[in-house]
Scaffold this motif. Structure first.
Motif, PDB file in Angstrom:
ATOM      1  N   ILE A 116       0.875  -1.177   0.000  1.00  0.00           N
ATOM      2  CA  ILE A 116       0.000   0.000   0.000  1.00  0.00           C
ATOM      3  C   ILE A 116       0.910   1.225   0.000  1.00  0.00           C
ATOM      4  O   ILE A 116       1.771   1.360   0.872  1.00  0.00           O
ATOM      5  CB  ILE A 116      -0.921   0.013   1.228  1.00  0.00           C
ATOM      6  N   ILE A 117       0.714   2.068  -0.982  1.00  0.00           N
ATOM      7  CA  ILE A 117       1.591   3.239  -1.120  1.00  0.00           C
ATOM      8  C   ILE A 117       0.750   4.488  -0.883  1.00  0.00           C
ATOM      9  O   ILE A 117      -0.329   4.652  -1.477  1.00  0.00           O
ATOM     10  CB  ILE A 117       2.202   3.272  -2.535  1.00  0.00           C
ATOM     11  N   LYS A 118       1.242   5.347  -0.013  1.00  0.00           N
ATOM     12  CA  LYS A 118       0.506   6.589   0.242  1.00  0.00           C
ATOM     13  C   LYS A 118       1.454   7.792   0.153  1.00  0.00           C
ATOM     14  O   LYS A 118       2.528   7.785   0.749  1.00  0.00           O
ATOM     15  CB  LYS A 118      -0.156   6.536   1.627  1.00  0.00           C
ATOM     16  N   PHE A 119       1.005   8.795  -0.593  1.00  0.00           N
ATOM     17  CA  PHE A 119       1.815  10.005  -0.758  1.00  0.00           C
ATOM     18  C   PHE A 119       1.515  10.988   0.370  1.00  0.00           C
ATOM     19  O   PHE A 119       0.367  11.378   0.588  1.00  0.00           O
ATOM     20  CB  PHE A 119       1.499  10.675  -2.102  1.00  0.00           C
ATOM     21  N   ARG A 127       1.653   1.758 -13.887  1.00  0.00           N
ATOM     22  CA  ARG A 127       1.175   3.058 -13.395  1.00  0.00           C
ATOM     23  C   ARG A 127       2.355   4.003 -13.291  1.00  0.00           C
ATOM     24  O   ARG A 127       3.412   3.628 -12.787  1.00  0.00           O
ATOM     25  CB  ARG A 127       0.586   2.932 -11.995  1.00  0.00           C
ATOM     26  N   LEU A 128       2.122   5.230 -13.717  1.00  0.00           N
ATOM     27  CA  LEU A 128       3.179   6.235 -13.649  1.00  0.00           C
ATOM     28  C   LEU A 128       2.701   7.410 -12.801  1.00  0.00           C
ATOM     29  O   LEU A 128       1.743   8.105 -13.167  1.00  0.00           O
ATOM     30  CB  LEU A 128       3.517   6.730 -15.063  1.00  0.00           C
ATOM     31  N   ALA A 129       3.348   7.602 -11.654  1.00  0.00           N
ATOM     32  CA  ALA A 129       3.020   8.748 -10.801  1.00  0.00           C
ATOM     33  C   ALA A 129       4.039   9.846 -11.083  1.00  0.00           C
ATOM     34  O   ALA A 129       5.235   9.666 -10.810  1.00  0.00           O
ATOM     35  CB  ALA A 129       3.072   8.332  -9.331  1.00  0.00           C
ATOM     36  N   GLU A 164      -1.033  14.606  -2.615  1.00  0.00           N
ATOM     37  CA  GLU A 164      -0.950  14.311  -1.180  1.00  0.00           C
ATOM     38  C   GLU A 164      -2.202  13.570  -0.724  1.00  0.00           C
ATOM     39  O   GLU A 164      -3.314  14.004  -1.053  1.00  0.00           O
ATOM     40  CB  GLU A 164      -0.841  15.614  -0.402  1.00  0.00           C
ATOM     41  N   GLY A 165      -2.040  12.498   0.013  1.00  0.00           N
ATOM     42  CA  GLY A 165      -3.180  11.745   0.521  1.00  0.00           C
ATOM     43  C   GLY A 165      -3.590  10.600  -0.390  1.00  0.00           C
ATOM     44  O   GLY A 165      -4.370   9.734   0.005  1.00  0.00           O
ATOM     45  N   MET A 166      -3.094  10.593  -1.617  1.00  0.00           N
ATOM     46  CA  MET A 166      -3.455   9.542  -2.569  1.00  0.00           C
ATOM     47  C   MET A 166      -2.875   8.203  -2.106  1.00  0.00           C
ATOM     48  O   MET A 166      -1.732   8.136  -1.656  1.00  0.00           O
ATOM     49  CB  MET A 166      -2.867   9.928  -3.916  1.00  0.00           C
ATOM     50  N   GLU A 167      -3.697   7.161  -2.201  1.00  0.00           N
ATOM     51  CA  GLU A 167      -3.265   5.844  -1.748  1.00  0.00           C
ATOM     52  C   GLU A 167      -3.416   4.845  -2.883  1.00  0.00           C
ATOM     53  O   GLU A 167      -4.434   4.843  -3.568  1.00  0.00           O
ATOM     54  CB  GLU A 167      -4.162   5.435  -0.562  1.00  0.00           C
TER      55      GLU A 167
END
Ligand SMILES: [Zn+2]
Ligand SMILES: [Zn+2]
Length: 305
Positions: free
Chosen positions: A2-5, A261-263, A299-302
């Motif tokens: 789980i990745i969260k910015f 996916r590319l962030a 910010e806050g994106m998971e």
């Protein structure tokens, strides 16, 4: 995973009414592994302050928090939140800070912990309650147990900066920031007296090989978090050599590496919410690249993968 910015900006925090949607904190990403539970934090920019408060609020420090912090490099926007990470002040916390091996005299510990000295901060590192270990990383392969492995790759930045490729339970997370494309360092202008055709050709080849090496490093990632501080126009006009990538180039890299996916990450501080939405429409309107999910990190994106 789980990745969260918790922080997506480059250079300097930029809170305010124009950065509410994407956020104003500098680089910090939480990576949570399940079975077994492990907490990994990528970079300690100002976003790590909120992450620390969140961990305390949900009781994660009650029985002693254990976390691995991986710093991509020690530029200020990637370490300035470290002294404000509340778990450092709670007994029982154990932190391992991983980061680039120092190429000069100063150790990773001195560079990061050195923020907690008299001139910059009221608390000394020796007064913190947490146990902090430092581990310097070089290019290569590392095994962190529980099936978590890491490849490290040097990127192209004015200071030694590490690209990370984490693998866990068949999923791959890559970071490609802060970096810019390698370029020919020899003169390419035939009218310049310094021009040497053989050197120019060799420089071209070396740059291409380095860029291909990075694309191979990102290959097939489930998520690639990539530097996208500028547009190509901004980059070519005045930012070459500053160590950052254009949005267009980041997308090209993601496509060549066939990532899922590319962030796009490390947003220029002057970029308002409206500007990021406009860049989205310009460079990757919905369905423009069905093979790859592209977005500006927020910010806050998971992300669960
Ligand atoms: Zn940065
Ligand atoms: Zn940097």
């Amino acid at each position: 995973m789980i990745i969260k910015f918790w922080g997506v900006r480059g250079s300097i925090p930029c809170p305010g009414p124009h950065t509410v949607n994407y956020g104003g904190n500098t680089a910090c990403i939480e990576v949570r592994l399940e079975n077994p539970d492990r907490l990994i934090i990528l970079d300690a920019g100002s976003g790590i302050r909120e992450l620390g408060n969140h961990l305390v609020a949900r009781g994660a420090c009650k029985n002693g928090l254990k976390a691995d912090i991986f710093l991509t490099h020690t530029h200020w926007d990637h370490i300035n939140g470290f002294p404000f990470f509340t778990p450092l002040y709670i007994p029982g916390t154990q932190i391992t800070v991983h980061g680039p091996i120092a190429m000069e005299n100063d150790s990773l510990e001195k560079i990061v912990g050195g923020q907690l000295t008299y001139y910059y901060f009221p608390v000394q590192e020796t007064d913190l309650a947490a146990k902090i270990d430092y581990r310097e990383l070089k290019e290569g392969h590392y095994d962190f147990g529980d099936g978590l492995t890491l490849e490290v790759q040097y990127l192209n930045h004015p200071l030694l900066c590490l690209g990370y490729r984490f693998s866990f339970q068949g999923k791959i997370l890559c970071t490609g920031y802060d970096t810019e494309p390698f370029r020919n360092i020899f003169c390419t202008d035939p009218s310049d007296p310094a021009y040497d055709p053989a050197m120019a050709k060799e420089g071209e080849l070396a740059a291409r090989q380095e860029n291909e090496r990075i694309q191979t490093f990102f290959k097939d990632a489930d998520l690639l978090i990539h530097d996208a501080q500028y547009t190509l126009e901004e980059y070519q006009a005045a930012k070459i050599g500053w160590g950052h990538t254009a949005v267009e180039t980041a997308i090209e890299n993601g496509l060549k590496s066939q990532v899922k996916r590319l962030a796009l990450f490390h947003h220029e501080p002057v970029r308002t919410d409206q500007a990021l939405d406009e860049l989205t429409q310009t460079f990757f309107p919905s369905d423009s690249h069905p093979e790859m999910d592209i977005f500006f990190a927020r910010e806050g994106m998971e992300i669960h993968m």
